[in-house]
Design a protein around this motif. Structure first.
Motif, PDB file in Angstrom:
ATOM      1  N   GLY A 298       0.818  -1.385   0.137  1.00 57.62           N
ATOM      2  CA  GLY A 298      -0.096   0.001  -0.021  1.00 57.62           C
ATOM      3  C   GLY A 298       0.769   1.264  -0.034  1.00 57.62           C
ATOM      4  N   GLY A 299       2.061   1.141   0.203  1.00 60.93           N
ATOM      5  CA  GLY A 299       2.931   2.311   0.269  1.00 60.93           C
ATOM      6  C   GLY A 299       3.503   2.690  -1.131  1.00 60.93           C
ATOM      7  N   SER A 300       4.228   3.779  -1.043  1.00 59.91           N
ATOM      8  CA  SER A 300       4.959   4.411  -2.251  1.00 59.91           C
ATOM      9  C   SER A 300       6.484   4.391  -2.473  1.00 59.91           C
ATOM     10  CB  SER A 300       4.377   5.679  -2.437  1.00 59.91           C
ATOM     11  OG  SER A 300       2.906   5.570  -2.493  1.00 59.91           O
TER      12      SER A 300
ATOM     13  N   GLN B 153      16.982  -2.581  -5.659  1.00 58.16           N
ATOM     14  CA  GLN B 153      16.014  -3.769  -5.101  1.00 58.16           C
ATOM     15  C   GLN B 153      14.696  -2.812  -4.475  1.00 58.16           C
ATOM     16  OE1 GLN B 153      16.158  -7.341  -5.059  1.00 58.16           O
ATOM     17  NE2 GLN B 153      14.030  -7.038  -4.051  1.00 58.16           N
ATOM     18  N   VAL B 154      13.709  -3.491  -4.904  1.00 60.95           N
ATOM     19  CA  VAL B 154      12.359  -3.118  -4.156  1.00 60.95           C
ATOM     20  C   VAL B 154      11.794  -4.304  -3.864  1.00 60.95           C
ATOM     21  CG1 VAL B 154      10.055  -2.148  -4.718  1.00 60.95           C
ATOM     22  CG2 VAL B 154      12.079  -1.270  -5.859  1.00 60.95           C
ATOM     23  N   THR B 155      11.284  -4.023  -2.236  1.00 60.94           N
ATOM     24  CA  THR B 155      11.145  -5.194  -1.525  1.00 60.94           C
ATOM     25  C   THR B 155       9.482  -4.620  -0.708  1.00 60.94           C
ATOM     26  OG1 THR B 155      12.967  -6.184  -1.135  1.00 60.94           O
ATOM     27  CG2 THR B 155      10.929  -6.813   0.251  1.00 60.94           C
ATOM     28  N   VAL B 156       8.357  -5.322  -1.099  1.00 61.07           N
ATOM     29  CA  VAL B 156       7.283  -4.913  -0.641  1.00 61.07           C
ATOM     30  C   VAL B 156       6.837  -6.070   0.426  1.00 61.07           C
ATOM     31  CG1 VAL B 156       4.703  -4.131  -1.052  1.00 61.07           C
ATOM     32  CG2 VAL B 156       6.681  -3.818  -2.765  1.00 61.07           C
ATOM     33  N   SER B 157       6.509  -5.570   1.556  1.00 63.55           N
ATOM     34  CA  SER B 157       6.192  -6.543   2.608  1.00 63.55           C
ATOM     35  C   SER B 157       4.581  -6.464   2.618  1.00 63.55           C
ATOM     36  CB  SER B 157       6.838  -6.227   4.053  1.00 63.55           C
ATOM     37  OG  SER B 157       6.288  -4.895   4.337  1.00 63.55           O
ATOM     38  N   SER B 158       4.085  -7.700   3.133  1.00 65.66           N
ATOM     39  CA  SER B 158       2.751  -7.866   3.443  1.00 65.66           C
ATOM     40  C   SER B 158       2.224  -7.532   4.717  1.00 65.66           C
ATOM     41  CB  SER B 158       2.175  -9.283   2.864  1.00 65.66           C
ATOM     42  OG  SER B 158       2.836 -10.301   3.517  1.00 65.66           O
TER      43      SER B 158
END
Length: 119
Positions: free
Chosen positions: A15-17, A114-119
């Motif tokens: 949900g972030g940017s 690197q882009v890491t999106v946590s749930s």
């Protein structure tokens, strides 16, 4: 020839940017179409977005339409990728690439961020 350096990657919650930047060397930046690609572990590289020489034309992968925005500032030799409403499936190494105006392929690549999106 152009050299590309990406920045702006990191860890963000779903949900972030994030905003990625890609700084290009050389005096002919406006003669290159630019693109952002990504590659997740075990997956093929995917073109995320592309932008024309002047910035007047853009294209997006269906998976990011409405969430990501590509833009460029030719005065600063920089292309951006604004990523909103990030999802865990957006996790990947993101690469900036340049295509000379008369070329049919992206010939120059950055080292990736690197882009890491946590749930």
């Amino acid at each position: 020839q152009v050299q590309l350096v990406e920045s702006g990657g990191g860890l963000v919650q779903a949900g972030g940017s994030l905003r990625l930047s890609c700084a290009a060397s050389g005096r002919t930046f406006s003669s290159y179409a630019m693109g952002w690609f990504r590659q997740a572990p075990g997956k093929e590289r995917e073109r995320v977005a592309a932008i024309s020489l002047s910035g007047g034309g853009t294209s997006y992968a269906d998976s990011v339409k409405g969430r990501f925005t590509i833009s460029r500032d030719n005065a600063k030799n920089t292309v951006y990728l604004q990523m909103n409403s990030l999802k865990p499936e957006d996790t990947a190494v993101y690469y900036c690439a340049a295509r000379w105006k008369s070329s049919t392929a992206f010939d120059y690549w950055g080292q990736g961020t690197q882009v890491t999106v946590s749930s």
